[in-house]
Design an enzyme around this catalytic site. Structure first.
Site, PDB file in Angstrom:
ATOM      1  CG  HIS B 219      24.496 -18.789 -74.701  1.00 19.31           C
ATOM      2  ND1 HIS B 219      24.984 -18.220 -73.562  1.00 19.31           N
ATOM      3  CD2 HIS B 219      23.237 -19.183 -74.404  1.00 19.31           C
ATOM      4  CE1 HIS B 219      24.061 -18.280 -72.610  1.00 19.31           C
ATOM      5  NE2 HIS B 219      23.000 -18.870 -73.100  1.00 19.31           N
ATOM      6  CB  SER B 223      16.782 -17.606 -76.554  1.00 22.44           C
ATOM      7  OG  SER B 223      17.314 -18.320 -75.476  1.00 22.44           O
ATOM      8  CG  ASP B 248      15.185 -17.611 -65.753  1.00 20.41           C
ATOM      9  OD1 ASP B 248      14.153 -18.082 -66.253  1.00 20.41           O
ATOM     10  OD2 ASP B 248      16.254 -17.500 -66.382  1.00 20.41           O
TER      11      ASP B 248
HETATM   12  C1  HEM Z   1      19.282 -31.213 -67.935  1.00 18.25           C
HETATM   13  C2  HEM Z   1      18.507 -30.917 -68.922  1.00 18.25           C
HETATM   14  C3  HEM Z   1      18.452 -29.598 -69.659  1.00 18.25           C
HETATM   15  C4  HEM Z   1      18.887 -28.365 -69.273  1.00 18.25           C
HETATM   16  C5  HEM Z   1      19.559 -27.976 -67.947  1.00 18.25           C
HETATM   17  C6  HEM Z   1      18.592 -27.458 -70.336  1.00 18.25           C
HETATM   18  C7  HEM Z   1      18.872 -26.111 -70.303  1.00 18.25           C
HETATM   19  C8  HEM Z   1      18.466 -25.196 -71.251  1.00 18.25           C
HETATM   20  C9  HEM Z   1      18.511 -23.784 -71.089  1.00 18.25           C
HETATM   21  C10 HEM Z   1      19.021 -23.031 -69.840  1.00 18.25           C
HETATM   22  C11 HEM Z   1      18.004 -23.218 -72.214  1.00 18.25           C
HETATM   23  C12 HEM Z   1      17.779 -21.732 -72.478  1.00 18.25           C
HETATM   24  C13 HEM Z   1      16.493 -21.283 -71.782  1.00 18.25           C
HETATM   25  C14 HEM Z   1      15.232 -21.861 -72.391  1.00 18.25           C
HETATM   26  O1  HEM Z   1      15.041 -21.740 -73.606  1.00 18.25           O
HETATM   27  O2  HEM Z   1      14.441 -22.480 -71.647  1.00 18.25           O
HETATM   28  C15 HEM Z   1      17.666 -24.287 -73.125  1.00 18.25           C
HETATM   29  C16 HEM Z   1      17.157 -24.136 -74.408  1.00 18.25           C
HETATM   30  C17 HEM Z   1      16.788 -25.181 -75.231  1.00 18.25           C
HETATM   31  N1  HEM Z   1      16.727 -26.524 -74.888  1.00 18.25           N
HETATM   32 FE1  HEM Z   1      17.365 -27.329 -73.138  1.00 18.25          FE
HETATM   33  N2  HEM Z   1      17.990 -28.151 -71.364  1.00 18.25           N
HETATM   34  C18 HEM Z   1      17.890 -29.443 -70.988  1.00 18.25           C
HETATM   35  C19 HEM Z   1      17.331 -30.464 -71.720  1.00 18.25           C
HETATM   36  C20 HEM Z   1      16.816 -30.332 -73.002  1.00 18.25           C
HETATM   37  C21 HEM Z   1      16.174 -31.368 -73.741  1.00 18.25           C
HETATM   38  C22 HEM Z   1      15.947 -32.780 -73.204  1.00 18.25           C
HETATM   39  C23 HEM Z   1      15.827 -30.844 -74.956  1.00 18.25           C
HETATM   40  C24 HEM Z   1      15.151 -31.505 -76.138  1.00 18.25           C
HETATM   41  C25 HEM Z   1      15.008 -32.748 -76.335  1.00 18.25           C
HETATM   42  C26 HEM Z   1      16.227 -29.464 -74.968  1.00 18.25           C
HETATM   43  C27 HEM Z   1      16.052 -28.583 -76.030  1.00 18.25           C
HETATM   44  C28 HEM Z   1      16.283 -27.222 -75.978  1.00 18.25           C
HETATM   45  C29 HEM Z   1      16.087 -26.302 -77.073  1.00 18.25           C
HETATM   46  C30 HEM Z   1      15.634 -26.663 -78.478  1.00 18.25           C
HETATM   47  C31 HEM Z   1      16.399 -25.020 -76.611  1.00 18.25           C
HETATM   48  C32 HEM Z   1      16.347 -23.706 -77.392  1.00 18.25           C
HETATM   49  C33 HEM Z   1      15.003 -23.100 -77.206  1.00 18.25           C
HETATM   50  C34 HEM Z   1      14.805 -21.807 -77.924  1.00 18.25           C
HETATM   51  O3  HEM Z   1      15.670 -20.930 -77.872  1.00 18.25           O
HETATM   52  O4  HEM Z   1      13.715 -21.664 -78.524  1.00 18.25           O
HETATM   53  N3  HEM Z   1      16.820 -29.183 -73.768  1.00 18.25           N
HETATM   54  N4  HEM Z   1      17.945 -25.491 -72.507  1.00 18.25           N
END
Ligand code: HEM
Lengths: 269, 427
Positions: B219, B223, B248
């Site tokens: 944030h 995004s 969502d």
């Molecule tokens: C319990 C596991 C996780 C939760 C609850 C979580 C949650 C979120 C949420 C709510 C967002 C914003 C919405 C979206 O872009 O889909 C986000 C963005 C992101 N997540 Fe996760 N995430 C998790 C695991 C991971 C993992 C394992 C990775 C990478 C190895 C990751 C990388 C990213 C990245 C790079 C973004 C930014 C995407 C963008 O704005 O283009 N996340 N995450």
């Protein structure tokens, strides 16, 4: 600099893999793996269907009772059923007095706190099927979960029970070492082809109380159906619960989609 | 941070006003997932998976806590307590299947979430920290899932624990003592089962903590989006509420339908039958395989069949297996291209679709197959590409590639023109 380092690390792993691949390929090409009897003669379970199959499947209680009869009169000599309690039998249609009577046919070991001795007493509905003392060759597994503990469990048990046969001449010709050892029995549905259980079912071994002719095929099917039930007595409830939930979710999702379309209606994206 | 045009929280009810002055939780929520959080208007459905991951995490915690009420971490009875839960506890079967399939659903969602990152370059500045925390979450998830799988103390639980902790013995000098220390014995037994239960209960809450940091870090810049072009003006964004709550919301519906179809109609499909056999240290299963979500890394582990100079094959496999995930930590610096989205990177896009994706598919397949030829050779080729992709191809491609022209702004990408765009979001 970072780039060079990364490429070096990359080369380390890729060259090591190429090395493994090269030697592996050489071995594979020069010494091809020998076929084994198990590989050539093992068979997948036969196609057989049960009332409990599929998303709408339910248990055929009549069949489960027949299957229980087969278990009790044949299998129970060697195989336990430790996760099932006598009271569970009410779920396959026996009434309370019947369950009491069935339980009373079993001797349950009970530890007596006063004397420190284990004594056997008549079973009651709350007891579980007791352990089975088995003195023969091999170790017969508990059957409570057998249909979940094997791929394609129901058909597997059915195929095994109806699959005993003489060892094919072709097998003995190609794999003379794979001759079934004494005390084991050939069955192509068993993973290593030979098992310690002799063919347990013979025509008219049980007299079904509902009058169904007790062919080997019928008994095998019935006891497999029974063992599908023992592995998951809640299966019918699970499937029956699933449909209204899916229905509700579908409805909620359609509403959700419509409100999504509505909210985004004037926003190009 | 938020964009200057983001709406401010104005409590209307006197109680909310009172609350806002003392503990501004409603304000926090408003700014995080309410009308105060501005999000690019052009997100595609791949951006729903973060939300879904959060949902899975909650689902796992709730079903897990209920199961823990009926479970006993003792090798004598662990298997039986699970059967008792499933057979005799009201709705126990539902908790068990929901939890076991919930783990699979979580990994499906998280793999899509991660590969969204690979494709759209979400790991690049200024979101490196979001990515790094994400990789930490993924490692924690793997540890949690591995220890959870040991708890029912079936055959695969026991032998999986034995094989995986056995990997530590490959480490020179300290390996064997380390393995014994981890297990509290020479082989998995009561000591191991108890600590695995303890940690399996703890780690999900650690994950919750890291997820909070992950979203906090996200944030700050907000995004990214499928064009990879940063937000420039108000017409580029919409407030999270109601726009993305609605999006969502219906995505949850689709997810829940697929998930419930598994739970109610094929709950054992993804599991291994051997885990319905109680653990028996005297009888080794024909094929020891982990759960499906570990297969790519298991395939990499087993691909190293030859000693490499003075390094034993087993140690190479262990290094590579962990290395395969650890390289992700370096991704923001291995990929030098300033362009985020693969849509504008013709060369990288080819390597993504024709290199990385088929490679992962092959590794998934081979990791679940028996360690026999030709699967070993196939996984060796795939593993070779995997490392080459991240460590060799990506740095080179990102240096030599000629990107396609980017749209001027998100609004232009969506509407074809953008009249009121400013060059920089005035901070
Ligand atoms: C319990 C596991 C996780 C939760 C609850 C979580 C949650 C979120 C949420 C709510 C967002 C914003 C919405 C979206 O872009 O889909 C986000 C963005 C992101 N997540 Fe996760 N995430 C998790 C695991 C991971 C993992 C394992 C990775 C990478 C190895 C990751 C990388 C990213 C990245 C790079 C973004 C930014 C995407 C963008 O704005 O283009 N996340 N995450």
């Amino acid at each position: 600099m970072a780039r060079i380092l990364s490429i070096l690390v990359g080369l380390f792993f890729t060259v090591a893999l190429a090395w493994s691949l090269g030697l592996g390929f050489y071995t594979w090409a020069t010494e091809p793996a020998q076929p084994t009897a198990e590989h050539e003669f093992h068979e997948h379970p036969k196609h057989v269907s049960f009332a409990s199959d599929g998303p709408f499947g339910t248990f055929d209680k009549q069949q489960l009772q027949r299957g229980f009869q087969v278990y009790q009169q044949v299998c129970a000599a060697c195989h336990a059923l430790k996760h099932v309690a006598f009271r569970d039998l009410e779920k396959i249609g026996y009434n309370e007095p019947e369950v009491k009577a069935i339980a009373a046919q079993f001797q349950i070991p009970k530890y007596d706190e006063m004397t420190g001795m284990v004594e056997t007493v008549e079973g009651t509905p709350t007891d579980y099927f007791p352990p089975v003392m088995y003195a023969g060759q091999g170790s017969p597994p508990d059957l409570s979960l057998i249909t979940k503990a094997r791929h394609d469990g129901g058909p597997y048990v059915y195929s095994l029970l109806t699959g005993y046969q003489d060892q094919p001449a072709e097998l003995l010709e190609h794999f003379p070492d794979a001759k079934t050892p004494d005390g084991l029995y050939y069955n192509p549905y068993f993973p290593n082809l030979n098992l310690a259980m002799p063919a347990p079912l013979m025509e008219d071994m049980v007299t079904y109380s509902d009058g169904t002719p007790a062919t080997v095929d019928q008994m095998a099917k019935d006891v497999s159906a029974f063992l599908i039930w023992t592995a998951e007595p809640t299966m019918d409830k699970r499937k029956q619960t699933g449909w209204p939930i899916l229905g509700f979710l579908l409805f909620a999702t359609i509403l959700g989609y419509m409100s999504y379309r509505n909210i985004w209606a004037n926003k190009k994206h | 941070m938020s964009f200057p045009w983001a709406k401010q929280y104005t409590p209307s009810h006197p109680f909310m006003k009172w609350m806002d002055e003392r503990l501004p939780v409603p304000r926090l929520v408003y700014n995080a997932v309410g009308g105060g959080y501005e999000v690019p208007r052009n997100l595609n459905y791949f951006w729903n998976f973060g939300f879904l991951a959060g949902l899975c995490l909650v689902l796992q915690i709730v079903t897990g806590i209920v199961m823990a009420m009926h479970y006993a971490a003792n090798t004598e009875v662990a298997f039986d307590t699970i059967e008792h839960t499933v057979r005799d506890v009201n709705w126990g079967w539902l908790m068990r299947y929901a939890h076991a399939n919930g783990a699979s659903a979580f990994f499906v969602v998280i793999y899509v979430h991660i590969f969204r990152g690979f494709y759209f370059g979400s790991y690049k500045a200024p979101r490196e920290m979001v990515w790094l925390l994400g990789v930490v979450i993924f490692l924690l998830m793997m540890a949690t899932a591995f220890m959870g799988y040991v708890l029912p103390w079936g055959q695969m639980s026991f032998w999986g624990a034995k094989v995986i902790t056995g990997l530590f013995s490959a480490i020179p000098l300290v390996g064997e003592p380390l393995q014994q220390w981890l297990l509290g014995g020479f082989a998995p037994d009561n000591a191991a089962l108890n600590r695995f239960f303890s940690l399996h209960y703890l780690l999900p809450f650690v994950i919750v903590g890291v997820v909070i940091l992950h979203i906090w870090a996200l944030h700050i810049p907000g995004s990214s989006n499928p064009t990879g072009v940063e937000v420039k003006s108000e017409s580029d964004t919409v407030p999270f509420y109601p726009y993305y709550v609605a999006k969502d919301g219906w995505a949850i519906g689709v997810f829940a339908i697929l998930y419930c179809a598994m739970v109610f109609f094929a709950p054992n499909y993804l599991g291994h039958p051997d885990n319905y056999i109680p653990a028996n240290p005297m009888s080794t299963p024909a094929h020891i395989v982990p759960e499906w979500y570990f297969w790519p890394f298991y395939a990499i582990l087993r691909a190293f069949t030859q000693d490499f100079f003075f390094i034993p094959a087993k140690l190479m496999g262990v290094l590579a297996m962990f290395g395969a995930i650890l390289v992700w930590f370096f991704l923001p610096w291995l990929d030098k291209s300033p362009i985020r989205s693969s849509s504008y990177r013709p060369l990288y896009k080819k390597f993504f679709w024709f290199g990385l994706i088929p490679t992962m598919a092959v590794l998934f397949y081979c990791g679940g197959a028996a360690a026999e030829e030709p699967y070993v050779m196939i996984s060796q080729i795939a593993a070779l590409y995997y490392f080459a992709h991240f460590l060799i191809i990506l740095p080179i491609v990102s240096a030599i590639e000629k990107p396609k022209p980017l749209p001027f702004s998100i609004t232009e990408a969506v509407l074809g023109k953008d009249e009121d765009a400013k060059l920089e979001p005035s901070a």
